[in-house]
Design a protein around this motif. Structure first.
Motif, short mmCIF file in Angstrom:
data_model
loop_
_atom_site.label_atom_id
_atom_site.label_comp_id
_atom_site.label_asym_id
_atom_site.label_seq_id
_atom_site.Cartn_x
_atom_site.Cartn_y
_atom_site.Cartn_z
N THR A 5 2.62 -8.02 11.98
CA THR A 5 3.86 -8.04 11.19
C THR A 5 3.57 -7.73 9.72
OG1 THR A 5 3.71 -10.42 10.70
CG2 THR A 5 4.84 -9.76 12.74
N LEU A 6 2.29 -7.73 9.35
CA LEU A 6 1.92 -7.37 7.98
C LEU A 6 2.19 -5.89 7.75
CD1 LEU A 6 -1.49 -9.26 7.75
CD2 LEU A 6 0.73 -10.03 6.87
N SER A 7 2.57 -5.54 6.54
CA SER A 7 2.87 -4.13 6.26
C SER A 7 2.13 -3.61 5.04
CB SER A 7 4.38 -3.93 6.06
OG SER A 7 4.87 -4.78 5.03
N GLU A 8 1.88 -4.47 4.08
CA GLU A 8 1.18 -4.04 2.87
C GLU A 8 -0.33 -4.07 3.09
OE1 GLU A 8 2.68 -2.91 0.23
OE2 GLU A 8 4.73 -3.40 0.81
N ASN A 9 -1.05 -3.17 2.45
CA ASN A 9 -2.51 -3.20 2.47
C ASN A 9 -3.04 -3.47 1.08
OD1 ASN A 9 -1.48 -0.61 1.81
ND2 ASN A 9 -3.49 0.32 2.15
N ARG A 10 -4.25 -4.08 1.02
CA ARG A 10 -4.83 -4.50 -0.25
C ARG A 10 -6.27 -3.99 -0.32
NH1 ARG A 10 -3.46 -10.64 -1.45
NH2 ARG A 10 -5.68 -10.49 -1.97
N THR A 11 -6.71 -3.75 -1.55
CA THR A 11 -8.06 -3.19 -1.73
C THR A 11 -9.15 -4.18 -1.38
OG1 THR A 11 -8.02 -3.83 -4.07
CG2 THR A 11 -7.33 -1.58 -3.51
N TYR A 66 -19.39 9.18 17.83
CA TYR A 66 -18.16 9.34 17.06
C TYR A 66 -17.90 8.02 16.36
CZ TYR A 66 -13.14 10.12 16.11
OH TYR A 66 -11.91 10.26 15.51
N LYS A 67 -17.74 8.05 15.05
CA LYS A 67 -17.55 6.83 14.26
C LYS A 67 -16.33 6.99 13.36
CE LYS A 67 -19.89 3.90 10.82
NZ LYS A 67 -21.15 3.67 10.06
N THR A 68 -15.54 5.93 13.25
CA THR A 68 -14.38 5.94 12.37
C THR A 68 -14.44 4.74 11.44
OG1 THR A 68 -12.81 4.55 13.62
CG2 THR A 68 -13.09 6.84 14.35
N SER A 69 -13.86 4.90 10.26
CA SER A 69 -13.74 3.77 9.34
C SER A 69 -12.38 3.83 8.66
CB SER A 69 -14.85 3.79 8.28
OG SER A 69 -14.72 4.90 7.42
N LEU A 70 -11.82 2.65 8.43
CA LEU A 70 -10.53 2.51 7.76
C LEU A 70 -10.70 1.52 6.61
CD1 LEU A 70 -7.38 3.03 7.78
CD2 LEU A 70 -7.25 0.85 9.03
N ARG A 71 -10.36 1.96 5.39
CA ARG A 71 -10.45 1.08 4.23
C ARG A 71 -9.24 1.34 3.33
NH1 ARG A 71 -13.78 5.48 3.45
NH2 ARG A 71 -13.63 6.53 1.41
N SER A 72 -9.02 0.42 2.43
CA SER A 72 -7.94 0.56 1.45
C SER A 72 -8.52 0.79 0.07
CB SER A 72 -7.04 -0.68 1.44
OG SER A 72 -6.33 -0.79 2.66
N GLU A 73 -7.94 1.73 -0.67
CA GLU A 73 -8.41 2.06 -2.01
C GLU A 73 -7.22 2.27 -2.92
OE1 GLU A 73 -10.91 5.46 -2.09
OE2 GLU A 73 -12.50 4.56 -0.86
N ARG A 74 -7.48 2.15 -4.21
CA ARG A 74 -6.47 2.47 -5.22
C ARG A 74 -6.63 3.94 -5.57
NH1 ARG A 74 -1.91 -0.41 -6.18
NH2 ARG A 74 -1.12 -0.05 -8.29
N ARG A 75 -5.60 4.72 -5.43
CA ARG A 75 -5.65 6.16 -5.70
C ARG A 75 -4.47 6.57 -6.59
NH1 ARG A 75 -8.69 9.60 -2.04
NH2 ARG A 75 -10.48 8.36 -1.37
N THR A 76 -4.67 7.66 -7.32
CA THR A 76 -3.60 8.25 -8.12
C THR A 76 -2.83 9.24 -7.26
OG1 THR A 76 -4.88 8.01 -10.16
CG2 THR A 76 -3.02 9.54 -10.20
N LEU A 77 -1.50 9.08 -7.19
CA LEU A 77 -0.67 9.94 -6.37
C LEU A 77 -0.34 11.24 -7.11
CD1 LEU A 77 1.83 7.28 -4.96
CD2 LEU A 77 -0.45 7.92 -4.13
N ALA A 78 0.30 12.16 -6.38
CA ALA A 78 0.61 13.48 -6.94
C ALA A 78 1.53 13.38 -8.15
CB ALA A 78 1.24 14.37 -5.87
N ASP A 79 2.36 12.32 -8.21
CA ASP A 79 3.28 12.18 -9.35
C ASP A 79 2.65 11.42 -10.52
OD1 ASP A 79 3.17 9.61 -8.41
OD2 ASP A 79 5.33 9.38 -8.06
N GLY A 80 1.35 11.07 -10.40
CA GLY A 80 0.65 10.42 -11.49
C GLY A 80 0.63 8.91 -11.42
N THR A 81 1.38 8.31 -10.49
CA THR A 81 1.38 6.86 -10.35
C THR A 81 0.20 6.42 -9.47
OG1 THR A 81 2.83 6.96 -8.40
CG2 THR A 81 3.88 6.78 -10.56
#
Length: 328
Positions: A39-45, A76-91
């Protein structure tokens, strides 16, 4: 180069699909099923990275052709992580970064002749938003090193296959209306990258980048047929993909390391086939995902997959051997 030869390299290596146009479909309802609490929806770094590992085995087709291929066991290996990134609009925003790495060694044979061993590899990265944003893709990349057949029925082993090395990089605008694809030939020294600007189809429904597809399906409700759109970088077209009617089943995992415990596991699963919705849809990947549980211990993980090889030369089978899930 004959770019149509690499249509199959979009999902994994080495499936073959043909091009087709997308169609208007309802948006998918998505859940963060890769979490224990879906039920969680937000991800955190600061959340734990998820790591999955698979063994790849070769299943021959059993044809009468003198031209065949065989493979050793691959990875075959996969990894999923959360990061802070700058979006195309600069935010700035916290996004998912999904990376995969595949490697397998094989050889071609024609009659009594056998080629030298070759090693094929694929590395990908997809960056996308969380489920509150519909897993909207922001960018992706794919680096491919492959030794591929040049024809279905060669007259000799010489010239029957060729080595290719290239990258595809895709960038999306914030509104998900346009995509920029950059293709780079890694073999030809000094090759100029080929840049293509594309306007995405203005159709309703969910859009996923090719490099996030196998992960994104974990968030979908696989109790019925689902349809969504993606961009085939090779064909330069937005395409409509759909799953087949799902089948309830189980998957046996022998000696798998799940959460630090090595054991034999029997997992309740749902099987679906995934293919493009065209008259000539090409190959179909068969996917077995863990069913949603309460609690969701198996995180809707991809347990097993069969990917057909170009020209009907068998299939590569991916079996989950290791899983270190997030702790959410």
């Amino acid at each position: 180069m004959k770019k149509s030869r690499f249509a199959g390299l979009l999902l994994l290596l080495p499936v073959t699909f043909l091009a087709g146009c997308g169609g208007g479909t309802p948006a998918l309802s998505l859940s963060a099923n890769w979490y224990l609490d879906n039920t969680l929806s937000e991800n955190r770094t600061d959340e734990k990275e998820e790591v999955l590992e698979y063994k790849i085995t070769y299943k021959p087709e059993g044809t009468d052709s003198d031209f065949t291929v065989s493979y050793d066991e691959g990875t075959y290996k996969t990894s999923l992580r959360s990061e802070r990134r700058t979006l195309a609009d600069g935010t700035d925003a916290t996004v998912y970064v999904y990376s995969t790495e595949m490697s397998i060694t094989g050889r071609y044979s024609f009659g009594s002749e056998t080629s030298e061993d070759f090693t094929d590899s694929v590395k990908t990265e997809a960056v996308f938003r969380n489920v509150t944003k519909g897993l909207q893709p922001l960018s992706s990349s794919r680096t491919v090193n492959t030794t591929s057949p040049t024809k279905l029925t060669p007259s000799s082993l010489e010239g029957a296959y060729k080595y290719y090395s290239f990258t595809y990089e895709t960038e999306y605008d914030e509104a998900l209306e346009n995509a920029t694809i950059t293709y780079t030939d890694l073999i030809t020294e000094g090759a100029t990258p080929v840049v293509t600007e594309l306007s995405l189809d203005e159709e309703e429904g969910t859009y996923f980048d090719n490099e996030q597809l196998l992960f994104a399906l974990r968030g979908a409700n696989l109790t019925s047929i689902i349809t969504f759109r993606t961009l085939n970088q090779v064909q330069r077209q937005v395409q409509s993909l759909a799953t087949s009617e799902p089948t309830s089943t189980t998957v046996e995992l022998k000696g798998a390391n799940i959460g630090g415990t090595v054991s034999d596991y029997t997992v309740d699963a749902v099987k679906v086939n995934l293919s493009y919705q065209t008259t000539h849809s090409g190959g179909t990947q068969a996917l077995w995902y863990a069913k949603t549980g309460t609690p969701n211990n198996w995180r809707n993980v991809l347990l097993y997959m069969e990917a057909p090889i170009i020209y009907g030369m068998g299939s590569l089978c991916y079996t989950l051997t290791y899983a270190d899930f997030t702790d959410k």
